[in-house]
Design an enzyme around this catalytic site. Structure first.
Site, mmCIF file in Angstrom:
data_model
loop_
_atom_site.group_PDB
_atom_site.id
_atom_site.type_symbol
_atom_site.label_atom_id
_atom_site.label_comp_id
_atom_site.label_asym_id
_atom_site.label_seq_id
_atom_site.Cartn_x
_atom_site.Cartn_y
_atom_site.Cartn_z
ATOM 1 N N PHE A 160 -2.795 2.709 3.969
ATOM 2 C CA PHE A 160 -2.840 2.655 2.511
ATOM 3 C C PHE A 160 -3.027 4.035 1.873
ATOM 4 O O PHE A 160 -3.133 4.133 0.657
ATOM 5 C CB PHE A 160 -3.982 1.752 2.039
ATOM 6 C CG PHE A 160 -3.873 0.322 2.511
ATOM 7 C CD1 PHE A 160 -2.651 -0.245 2.838
ATOM 8 C CD2 PHE A 160 -5.004 -0.457 2.643
ATOM 9 C CE1 PHE A 160 -2.550 -1.550 3.277
ATOM 10 C CE2 PHE A 160 -4.924 -1.775 3.077
ATOM 11 C CZ PHE A 160 -3.692 -2.318 3.397
ATOM 12 N N LYS A 161 -3.062 5.085 2.676
ATOM 13 C CA LYS A 161 -3.410 6.402 2.163
ATOM 14 C C LYS A 161 -2.190 7.200 1.707
ATOM 15 O O LYS A 161 -1.048 6.833 1.938
ATOM 16 C CB LYS A 161 -4.182 7.178 3.229
ATOM 17 C CG LYS A 161 -5.452 6.471 3.694
ATOM 18 C CD LYS A 161 -6.401 6.173 2.534
ATOM 19 C CE LYS A 161 -7.747 5.657 3.014
ATOM 20 N NZ LYS A 161 -7.728 4.293 3.533
#
Length: 418
Positions: free
Chosen positions: A212-213
């Protein structure tokens, strides 16, 4: 204004939005080619690539590009952001000392608004998390840091949540006056800066590459430092097999080069990044510049479209340095927040609460019980986070999507926030 979608009107957002994976959405042929390169070499271990494979390591290449981007002497890749924090803590002798003695009285100050991994990393090295409040910037409150310092305080971990820089001038001033190391948790802010200086370079920087980064390899992380000794200790903490030691395969067995080079304390392990993970990380990282430009463009488009409204956007410690992956504003009370979030979702916007007492979320310390006891009544964060509305903004959003999300906010704000 058109009728709200929640009341039967048309949705403001009329297209499918990209999912909330700023780095993951960009995975394409470049990642595929580097992964195939690693596979075709048929040697996936990051160490001894020259000696046993006859080529340079992709993980090492990734680390060198990180060093150039951040302007630091050393970057060391590991298996996750949590392990990056643990390696940094061990390197600073938190929870134990390099002579092997244990110090469970050691304390590390962290904010109440962070992913639980920050607290787990502290506990994993044998120390105690001391949980400080936040202020309206949603980052750690420097005044509360000062209040919570004791003779046992061994480190401070400011966390740049949602790409929002902490007040690093204040944090570093406190740390330097008290002689306490700073370990920055930059898991959600890779590429952001504070007053022109990249986050993760004020103290020892710990980063995540989870899916998710802003840069991703699926899982992964890295540590940044300018300190040679901290760098060697980070490598030691993440590689108990000692493969990192110079001299090729035989070098790992030579006597210590200096007192304390080889040690064993709680939290250490084998957190080595593989060549496959390094391949994805390297390819995805090389796209970061364009991603950062699009993030800034999109958040500015939305803010410009809403500037005539009296919306209580959170103050930013550095508007120019903030990442731009989230638009966050405060409602006057929790009841209004609930109405606004429901209405925005009905409009098709990427809206959510940051904190709701009935919606468990590991990003808020009030849900860390029973592992860590955090009483909401003792923190201003209870009120601040409960009134916050969060809108995801992706670098892959088109101008049309930005304007649609802004229109959704306008409709809902006109109905509930006037």
């Amino acid at each position: 204004m058109e009728k709200l979608a929640i009341e039967g009107g048309p949705k403001a957002v009329k297209v499918k939005l990209p999912p909330g994976f700023p780095g993951g959405n960009d995975i394409s042929v470049e990642e595929e080619e580097l992964v195939l390169k690693a596979l075709r070499r048929r040697y996936l271990f990051r160490y001894y690539t020259r000696e046993l494979g006859g080529f340079d390591s992709l993980v090492e290449e990734f680390e060198k590009e990180l060093e150039e981007f951040f302007g630091v002497k050393h970057a060391h890749a590991v298996t996750s952001g949590t392990e990056a924090l643990k390696c940094a803590l061990i390197a600073h002798e938190v929870g134990s000392r390099r002579d092997g003695s244990l110090h469970p009285e050691d304390e590390v100050i962290i904010p109440v608004y962070t992913f639980v991994s920050t607290a787990f990393a502290v506990a994993a090295v044998g120390a105690k998390p001391v949980i400080a409040d936040i202020n309206e910037t949603l980052t750690i409150d420097p005044e509360d840091i000062e209040r919570r310092i004791t003779p046992n305080t061994r480190a401070i971990i400011p966390v740049h949540m949602r790409g929002l820089p902490c007040d690093m001038d204040a944090v570093m001033d406190i740390a330097q006056r008290h002689g306490i190391p700073v370990i920055e948790d930059v898991a959600q802010a890779l590429g952001a800066s504070y007053k022109g200086r990249k986050l993760g370079t004020f103290g020892t920087g710990a980063f995540s590459l989870q899916f998710f980064k802003n840069v991703t390899s699926g899982e992964g992380g890295f540590v940044l430092t300018d300190d040679d000794l901290i760098y060697e200790r980070v490598q030691m903490a993440g590689d108990t097999s000692l493969c990192w030691r110079p001299g090729g395969p035989a070098g790992r067995f030579v006597p210590p080069r200096y007192e304390g080079e080889i040690f064993a304390v709680p939290g250490m392990g084998d957190y080595r990044m593989s060549e496959l993970t390094g391949a994805v990380a390297l390819a995805n990282f090389r796209k970061l510049k364009g991603r950062l430009e699009r993030e800034k463009r999109n958040i500015n488009l939305m803010m410009k479209a809403l500037e005539d409204l009296e919306i209580d956007f959170i103050p930013l410690n550095d508007p120019e340095g903030s990442l731009g992956i989230a638009l966050i504003f405060l409602c006057p009370d929790p009841e209004t927040t609930d109405k606004v979030v429901r209405a925005l979702r009905a409009e098709g916007a990427r809206a959510s609460h940051i904190y709701h007492p009935d919606i468990p979320d590991w990003h808020v310390g009030f849900f860390w019980n029973p592992v860590f006891k955090v009483n909401p009544e003792e923190y201003r964060a209870k009120d601040i986070l409960r009134r916050a509305v969060h809108i995801d903004v992706m670098p892959q959003d088109t101008e049309e999507i930005c304007m649609m999300q802004a229109e959704a906010i306008r409709k809902v704000a006109m109905a509930y926030l006037r």
